[in-house]
Design a protein around this motif. Structure first.
Motif, mmCIF file in Angstrom:
data_model
loop_
_atom_site.group_PDB
_atom_site.id
_atom_site.type_symbol
_atom_site.label_atom_id
_atom_site.label_comp_id
_atom_site.label_asym_id
_atom_site.label_seq_id
_atom_site.Cartn_x
_atom_site.Cartn_y
_atom_site.Cartn_z
ATOM 1 N N VAL A 28 -28.916 14.003 35.913
ATOM 2 C CA VAL A 28 -30.027 14.755 36.485
ATOM 3 C C VAL A 28 -30.508 15.745 35.429
ATOM 4 N N PRO A 29 -31.814 15.850 35.191
ATOM 5 C CA PRO A 29 -32.309 16.790 34.175
ATOM 6 C C PRO A 29 -31.858 18.223 34.476
ATOM 7 N N ILE A 30 -31.565 18.981 33.430
ATOM 8 C CA ILE A 30 -31.152 20.368 33.627
ATOM 9 C C ILE A 30 -32.356 21.217 33.999
ATOM 10 N N LYS A 31 -32.090 22.391 34.551
ATOM 11 C CA LYS A 31 -33.169 23.281 34.985
ATOM 12 C C LYS A 31 -34.029 23.712 33.806
ATOM 13 N N THR A 32 -35.308 23.820 34.057
ATOM 14 C CA THR A 32 -36.213 24.354 33.034
ATOM 15 C C THR A 32 -35.953 25.855 32.907
ATOM 16 N N GLN A 33 -36.436 26.452 31.844
ATOM 17 C CA GLN A 33 -36.225 27.882 31.639
ATOM 18 C C GLN A 33 -36.814 28.693 32.796
ATOM 19 N N VAL A 82 -24.547 17.437 32.225
ATOM 20 C CA VAL A 82 -24.439 17.520 30.769
ATOM 21 C C VAL A 82 -25.832 17.387 30.182
ATOM 22 N N ASP A 83 -26.027 17.961 28.998
ATOM 23 C CA ASP A 83 -27.331 17.855 28.356
ATOM 24 C C ASP A 83 -27.371 16.596 27.477
ATOM 25 N N LEU A 84 -28.437 16.446 26.707
ATOM 26 C CA LEU A 84 -28.595 15.238 25.881
ATOM 27 C C LEU A 84 -27.535 15.141 24.781
ATOM 28 N N ASP A 85 -26.933 16.280 24.414
ATOM 29 C CA ASP A 85 -25.881 16.274 23.393
ATOM 30 C C ASP A 85 -24.501 16.136 24.008
ATOM 31 N N GLU A 86 -24.439 15.802 25.316
ATOM 32 C CA GLU A 86 -23.184 15.641 26.066
ATOM 33 C C GLU A 86 -22.412 16.947 26.188
ATOM 34 N N CYS A 87 -23.109 18.077 26.137
ATOM 35 C CA CYS A 87 -22.476 19.388 26.342
ATOM 36 C C CYS A 87 -22.599 19.765 27.810
ATOM 37 N N LEU A 88 -21.562 20.362 28.337
ATOM 38 C CA LEU A 88 -21.536 20.801 29.726
ATOM 39 C C LEU A 88 -22.568 21.891 29.943
ATOM 40 N N VAL A 89 -23.331 21.806 31.035
ATOM 41 C CA VAL A 89 -24.318 22.827 31.356
ATOM 42 C C VAL A 89 -24.019 23.366 32.747
ATOM 43 N N GLU A 90 -24.605 24.501 33.061
ATOM 44 C CA GLU A 90 -24.408 25.098 34.372
ATOM 45 C C GLU A 90 -25.091 24.259 35.431
ATOM 46 N N SER A 91 -24.387 24.012 36.522
ATOM 47 C CA SER A 91 -24.966 23.233 37.634
ATOM 48 C C SER A 91 -25.204 24.135 38.805
#
Length: 83
Positions: free
Chosen positions: A38-43, A74-83
């Motif tokens: 799922v795309p991460i939140k926009t700024q 995860v983002d495009l670089d496979e780094c964990l992001v806040e959900s």
């Protein structure tokens, strides 16, 4: 730099608690979770207080389809992001 002070960089925090359940067999089996696309939140959404939980719902739905519960983004670089 203050000696012993935390250094800036990436951090990971997890909140762990006992699951209140009447199904003891399921409690000892552990929890499975899956990464989702799922795309991460926009700024704008990340800095604005709103009641828009669509991305959270889509994340949970994709995780449930895989056998998980809430999902890990995860983002495009496979780094964990806040959900």
């Amino acid at each position: 730099v203050i000696p012993g002070a935390p250094r800036p960089g990436a951090s990971f925090y997890a909140c762990v608690h006992r699951l209140a359940s009447k199904n003891k067999a399921k409690d000892t089996a552990g929890v499975s979770e899956y990464t989702v696309r799922v795309p991460i939140k926009t700024q704008l959404l990340a800095t604005m207080k709103s009641n828009n939980y669509l991305l959270n719902a889509l994340t949970a739905m994709e995780a449930e389809d895989k056998g998980g519960r809430l999902g890990i983004q995860v983002d495009l670089d496979e780094c964990l992001v806040e959900s």
